[in-house]
Scaffold this active site. Structure first.
Site, PDB file in Angstrom:
ATOM      1  N   LEU A 268      -8.441  15.850  -3.755  1.00 43.40           N
ATOM      2  CA  LEU A 268      -9.887  15.914  -3.662  1.00 43.40           C
ATOM      3  C   LEU A 268     -10.305  15.139  -2.413  1.00 43.40           C
ATOM      4  CD1 LEU A 268     -11.160  15.210  -7.311  1.00 43.40           C
ATOM      5  CD2 LEU A 268     -10.927  17.422  -6.172  1.00 43.40           C
ATOM      6  N   ASP A 269     -11.331  15.617  -1.726  1.00 38.63           N
ATOM      7  CA  ASP A 269     -11.872  14.871  -0.595  1.00 38.63           C
ATOM      8  C   ASP A 269     -12.284  13.478  -1.046  1.00 38.63           C
ATOM      9  OD1 ASP A 269     -11.597  17.197   0.833  1.00 38.63           O
ATOM     10  OD2 ASP A 269     -13.724  17.726   0.760  1.00 38.63           O
ATOM     11  N   ARG A 270     -12.288  12.552  -0.113  1.00 41.06           N
ATOM     12  CA  ARG A 270     -12.699  11.169  -0.427  1.00 41.06           C
ATOM     13  C   ARG A 270     -14.054  11.156  -1.145  1.00 41.06           C
ATOM     14  NH1 ARG A 270     -12.664   5.785   2.261  1.00 41.06           N
ATOM     15  NH2 ARG A 270     -11.344   6.578   3.939  1.00 41.06           N
TER      16      ARG A 270
END
Length: 296
Positions: A141-143
Site C-alpha cells: 500500500l502507498d505510504r
C-alpha cells in the site's frame, strides 16, 4: 530449515505429489529443491514426487534456508503496536495506518510496518512452518493509503500468494472519497500507466509506453461536492487508483500529488481482501469494520 505439513483430504487424494504441488502453485524451483534434498516425507517416510497421496496422509515438505532467495531482514521496532485484523499459521492481515511506509529501504531504517511486524513476531514468539516467523511482504500500500495489507509469515507461501495475485484469484477492494459527482454509477478505467517524464515520484497515464492497468469503480454515496467510490484492481501498478481517478477529473480528496482537494489525509483505504489459504484452498474474506475514513 522450514517444514510445512499438510493433511491430505478428499480433493487431493489420488494425486501424485508433484501434481499436488503444481496445483497449489509451488514454484518449479522449490519443487526441484524438495526432490534434490529428499525433502518429501509422508507419514514419516521419505518419498518421491511420484508418490500417490491417500486420504489422511501426512505430507511434510522440508526446505533448506538456501532454497529461498535471501529475504530482507527487518530490524524489530517495539515502539508502536500493529493492529492485527486476522492471523493464522501462514499469514496475517494488518490495518496499516495512513502515513506509514510498508518496508525499510536501508538497514538503519525501522519506522515501517514490517519493522513493527517483526517486533510483534518476536514478542509473541510466533512460529510458522516450524521456524521463527518473519514478515514477508506480499503486496504494497502507498505510504498515504490506509487499510488491509497481507503479510506472509514464512517464505514458502510467498510465491503461492503472489501467484494468486497474478492470476487474479486474490481480490483487493478499496474505498475512496473523490472530488465531484460521477457521470455514471459504475465504470471501468482501462488506461496504461507509466513513469512520469519529469518527476520520479509520480506516475501518469501513458497510452504509448505505459503498462496495462485496469480499475473498476462503483458509486457508494454522493454528497454535494464529493463521491464515495468502491474500487477493485485487476492490476497492481504503482499509484494506480490515484492516477486513474485523477485522469477522469475526479482526484482523491487529500491527494496533493495528483491534484486532489486539500484534506488532513489521503482519503483512500483498502477495505476488503479476499484470498485462498495456501494448500488448504480455504477461502478467506477479510473486511475492515468501523472504518472512520467513511464517516467523515
Amino acid at each position: 530449515m522450514w517444514q510445512y505439513q499438510v493433511s491430505v483430504d478428499d480433493y487431493s487424494s489420488g494425486k501424485l505429489i508433484n501434481e499436488f504441488l503444481i496445483d497449489n502453485y509451488l514454484p518449479k524451483r522449490l519443487r526441484g529443491a524438495l526432490r534434490q534434498h529428499k525433502g518429501l516425507v509422508v507419514n514419516g517416510q521419505i518419498v518421491a514426487t511420484s508418490y500417490v497421496l491417500k486420504i489422511d496422509d501426512r505430507l511434510t515438505m522440508k526446505f533448506h534456508t538456501d532454497d529461498f532467495y535471501a529475504p530482507d531482514s527487518y530490524r524489530p521496532n517495539y515502539h508502536r503496536a500493529i493492529k492485527v485484523i486476522y492471523e493464522n499459521n501462514d499469514l496475517m492481515v494488518l490495518d496499516k495506518p495512513a502515513g506509514m511506509k510498508m518496508h525499510a529501504h536501508s538497514p538503519s531504517e525501522d519506522d515501517t510496518l514490517l519493522n513493527y511486524a517483526a517486533a510483534y513476531f518476536k514478542q509473541n514468539q510466533a512460529v510458522s512452518a516450524q521456524a521463527p516467523a518473519q514478515p514477508y511482504m506480499v503486496h504494497r500500500l502507498d505510504r498515504d493509503t490506509s487499510g488491509l495489507v497481507l503479510i506472509a509469515k514464512n517464505p514458502i507461501v510467498v510465491p503461492i500468494l503472489n501467484r494468486q495475485l497474478s492470476k487474479k484469484e486474490m481480490q483487493r477492494t478499496y474505498y475512496a472519497w473523490v472530488k465531484g459527482h460521477m457521470s455514471a454509477t459504475t465504470g471501468i478505467i482501462n488506461r496504461p500507466i507509466g513513469q512520469h517524464p519529469t518527476d520520479d515520484r509520480l506516475r501518469w497515464v501513458d497510452d504509448d509506453c505505459g503498462q496495462l492497468a485496469q480499475t473498476t469503480w462503483q458509486v457508494v454515496e454522493q454528497l454535494s461536492d464529493r463521491s464515495l467510490l468502491k474500487l477493485a484492481l485487476s492490476t497492481g501498478r504503482m499509484h494506480q487508483i490515484r492516477v486513474h481517478l485523477a485522469s477522469m477529473g475526479h482526484p482523491i480528496i487529500g491527494d496533493s500529488l495528483y491534484g486532489g482537494p486539500q484534506a488532513n489525509r489521503l482519503m483512500l483505504q483498502a477495505g476488503q481482501l479476499d484470498l485462498i489459504q495456501p494448500f488448504s484452498r480455504q477461502c478467506l474474506s477479510i473486511k475492515l469494520k468501523n472504518n472512520q475514513l467513511f464517516l467523515e
